[in-house]
Motif scaffolding. Structure first.
Motif: not given
Lengths: 586, 586
Positions: B169-170, B173-174, B176-177, B180, B208, B437, B463
């Motif tokens: 999941d981390a 997140d990275a 996705y970031r 973004r 998300k 996500q 993602g």
């Protein structure tokens, strides 16, 4: 920034894909250039996209140089314009058709003549606007019956298609020539040997058409050429029509019994043993073979025709297809014969003692078309339309008349070129480009006219010019490979140089990094195999599979300031001082 | 070589296209950028292609910078993967479906999650291969019910779609970031103001999701934001659930006659005039409105539901759609009411003196879903399921229980942001990007797993990140125009400079040629209006319509060594010495 294999989206495969029939398909998949999604439909991976972009750049350069303007049409088009020109039907099963949510008919365009014509009609109205050449590089669709050979014949493929618009025939000639010249430059830059052959215009219609063929024994197209410079694909080859022969003095035809003559050879033997003119040796070329074919017209109508040709030649169905287009052609079935009891299998001929005569007076209602060599005054051994009987000395124009001629017979080495430039030889090639003079067919159907100098509305005359970008990529891969993998020419290689760092010595990797930096700062595109835990053997194998033309190997020699430059095509490895790598590569 | 208008494939139009509803559509057609082929399907003309290529270049640059690798998938894809994830059905009429000649089902892809997932499954197998981000810039298809507004909502459109693959999941997140952040850089480079709002994931599924909206009063999307930094589209907004209220001391409910109460206002008046608790002023917010809706599930099943919400709020069907996805929602029909005689129109409530009670004990077999504000202990004036009768003081949790809650009520300015950052205001915007996500939905459905550090198979988490290239082009055109035509920002203008030679004086044309040569040799892209017989007025009009940001006018002033530099956006014209044109433009 170099492309680093340590994090590049690439996996080479050890196994050949099970459906791959040809080297380009096999290797492009194994080396990670493309990936199959459905029969004849592929995804492009990063390496493949790079090669494709390079081919497109060369094509685009030369299109611009030829004065063509780039546009881009959708793949999804409405039915109407293709209905007007008849191609909605003519394309048959090869056209992907669909409906939108309102039930309106659409197609995935296999080619764009119609909508280019309408675009110019929309925007242009005067001879002053012409000449105009516009092109696109775009994904096309064709529902091939047997999608095969990877990108060589896909169902989705990228084409460069260009269209020219003129209001005079001389203008069309000039536009055609400009595209033809651009094609010569494109294939030269791509390093693709080519022959320009006269071609049949096929479903395109129009008057003049030439194909660019890459000559190769594994090509799917057969073409002919003479020492005197004639070149044509076999579909476009035309037979020299012999002079008619006076009937005077030709003996009467006579019927003879011919049981047990299942082949032309047995018939010829029987004729030579048994005929009334022992002065002459008769051969298969003196027999008139009559073949029943079925034409399937675009509207679905099925029509039988009989084709008469010299018995020493086979029917070439591809030549027949062109001759009868837009109809499709197939062999007559048992059912066809049952429906026409006057057709006596093995004994069909243009004349009959019982009156069942083919030709203009046909009792069968079936058209009779003959090879152009069957001119008036030629004498033939042929079927008598009666079981176990043939007729001898049947004279064309005297004893029978055909409904027309057809180029149905196979072309053979030694046949005279139609332009008098001597006998032809047969060769094989792959189509790499096609230029057409469409003439006024599309402009007429869709109403594209402009005002000429005298204020008179004239119909525009058009050309259409195609190069299959993805097909060419496959052909280049087909030509450049060995048992280790691909071998790209520099003009389209995905990278200029492939740098391999071997072993685990940090100094080697540092030296490689520095070589990569030097090459990149000098404008070279570098693929850098910086994978830390991969053996030299695997790295070399991948380099050979991927096929970048120049490979630089940094290994233990780095301690002495030396690396190797490896030529992928020749296999030669040369030690080079690190400082001299750049110049060695140039 | 400059692009010369004397032979460029361009015709500007005087008339607005009849089907154009918005400025970008009208002007892009009139100025010769695009041309309609079918509803929502456009051809790209040379000017349009140039702008599109510039946007694509910016997107590609930032994707590469974010570490994403470019690939390219076909538009034509087989049904199977979309069948596995359920989207073959879920997309409903918006999906273009077709069959090939063998009857196999295909679609024109509206988005590519499935095949990207399968590609990675095919090639990758270890956590060491991850993270991975891959993207494409590709033409997509969506059979919109009402294609309109030109490129803003087409049926064929170019998207950049990227997909990330991680095993933690981390990691997601990275990834996705990173996307973004790339989006922020892209919109900044394009000069497009944006707001990042929480979004509903819709048909994508997943956990998300954020939208990049360009705030504009003419936007088609409504979003909310608080001064404290909360931002969400209305579909994603969630209502703060009030505390439950103890039942102790709440009076019994009572039925009252309520003829002639066609509206909430008349009902409130009647209640205030007539109810048993004159101490309190009752408002529309104290009424419980019950709305019958029909859900159409992907399998075609039609289900009625009743939605209860405070009477001062309307149902927002877009919010309901999100809440009930993948089902579609529509108003109940007369036939629905006829089929359920226990539903008394105008008097529907969750409780009845006759026993026809909604909720868990429902006698109707219809699910009863309520707004989150309808918590235990709240008192309501609502229908009594008997004609001309309402009930007063009906207490949630005591007198009735719902089958669940639903975010169906409209969001209003002043509603509290769910994160406690204060009241929200409503604003409008246009969607310019969307990041999701997806989580493990697609990987699970299609079996994409890798081995983790411990040799255990784990499902990959994904993602999905989209930018509509052609839509953004239209939005930029929508923002930059006036009554004369388009006004492009320099970053995506088709050319850097538009040089206009006026009059018929050869010296003027020579001066213009020399300015063009200087600008081009300094790397500027020049559109040169060298048309010999066109009036200055027409040339200026075309320049304004086309919208290149800087225009250089060569006219009579050339004799004195002076031209004018015209700023398209401000309209300001400044005399500049010919020698100083380059620096004036920089």
């Amino acid at each position: 920034m170099p492309t680093r294999l340590s994090n590049y989206f690439l996996r080479t495969l050890r196994e050949d894909p099970s459906d791959a029939e040809v080297a380009s398909h096999r290797l492009l998949v194994r080396a990670g250039y493309i990936r199959r999604q459905a029969p004849g439909v592929f995804a492009w991976l990063p390496l493949g996209l790079r090669v494709k972009a390079k081919i497109e750049k060369i094509v685009r350069d030369e299109m611009e140089r030829a004065g063509a303007h780039e546009v881009h049409f959708p793949a999804l088009l409405p039915r109407e314009p293709y209905e007007v020109t008849g191609r909605w039907e003519e394309y048959g099963d090869a056209l992907f058709r669909l409906q939108d949510r309102k039930g309106a008919d659409y197609l995935l365009a296999p080619t764009h003549e119609e909508v280019f014509t309408l675009l110019v009609k929309d925007l242009y109205s005067s001879y002053k606007d012409l000449p105009l050449s516009i092109y696109q590089i775009q994904d096309k669709y064709r529902d091939e019956a047997r999608p095969r050979a990877g990108l060589l014949r896909g169902r989705e493929f990228t084409m460069k298609d260009a269209y020219s618009f003129d209001y005079t025939d001389a203008g069309l000639d000039a536009s055609y020539r400009a595209q033809r010249d651009a094609y010569e430059r494109i294939f030269t830059r791509l390093g693709l040997e080519y022959v320009i052959v006269k071609a049949d215009a096929g479903a395109m219609g129009g008057s003049k058409s030439e194909e660019f063929l890459h000559p190769t024994p594994v090509g799917e197209d057969t073409f002919v050429r003479s020492a005197g410079g004639y070149a044509a694909n076999v579909e476009a080859f035309t037979t020299i029509v012999p002079e008619a022969i006076p009937f005077d003095g030709l003996p009467e035809a006579s019927v003879f019994d011919s049981p047990n003559t299942p082949t032309i050879a047995t018939l010829v033997d029987l004729a030579n043993a048994n005929h009334p003119r022992p002065d002459r040796e008769w051969t298969a070329a003196d027999t008139l073979k009559n073949v029943v074919l079925a034409l399937v017209h675009p509207d679905g109508r099925r029509e039988l025709v009989i084709v008469g040709l010299p018995g020493d030649r086979d029917v070439d169905l591809k030549r027949v297809e062109v001759a009868v287009a837009p109809a499709d052609v197939e062999a007559a079935t048992e059912a066809d014969f049952l429906a026409h009891p006057s057709l006596v299998k093995g004994y069909i001929g243009p004349w009959s003692p019982t009156g069942a005569v083919l030709g203009e007076e046909s009792a069968t209602g079936i058209r009779y078309l003959v090879d152009p060599r069957i001119v008036d005054g030629t004498e033939w051994i042929t079927g008598a339309n009666v079981d176990q009987k043939h007729v001898f000395g049947l004279v064309a124009g005297r004893d029978f008349t055909a409904d027309g001629t057809i180029e149905a017979a196979e072309v053979r080495a030694g046949d005279p070129a139609p332009d008098g430039s001597g006998p032809v030889e047969l060769a094989r090639g792959m189509e790499i480009g096609h230029v057409f003079q469409l003439g006024r067919k599309y402009a007429e159907a869709l109403g594209l006219k402009v005002l000429d100098e005298n204020g008179k509305l004239v119909t525009v005359t058009m050309g259409s010019y195609g190069i299959g970008v993805t097909r060419i990529l496959a052909i280049i891969a087909e030509l450049g490979n060995d048992d280790k993998g691909l071998i790209w020419p520099a003009s389209v290689a995905p990278f200029d140089v492939h740098v391999v760092a071997t072993g685990r010595d940090a100094a080697v990797f540092e030296a490689a990094e520095s070589i990569v930096a030097t090459l990149e700062s000098n404008g070279l595109e570098v693929l850098f195999d910086d994978r830390p835990k991969v053996s030299p053997g695997v790295k070399f194998g991948d380099a050979e599979l991927i096929g970048v033309p120049k490979i630089v190997i940094a290994g233990r020699g780095v301690a002495d300031g030396v690396v190797e430059v490896w030529d992928r095509a020749t296999g030669e490895r040369t030690p080079v001082a690190i400082d001299e790598v750049l110049s060695a590569l140039r």
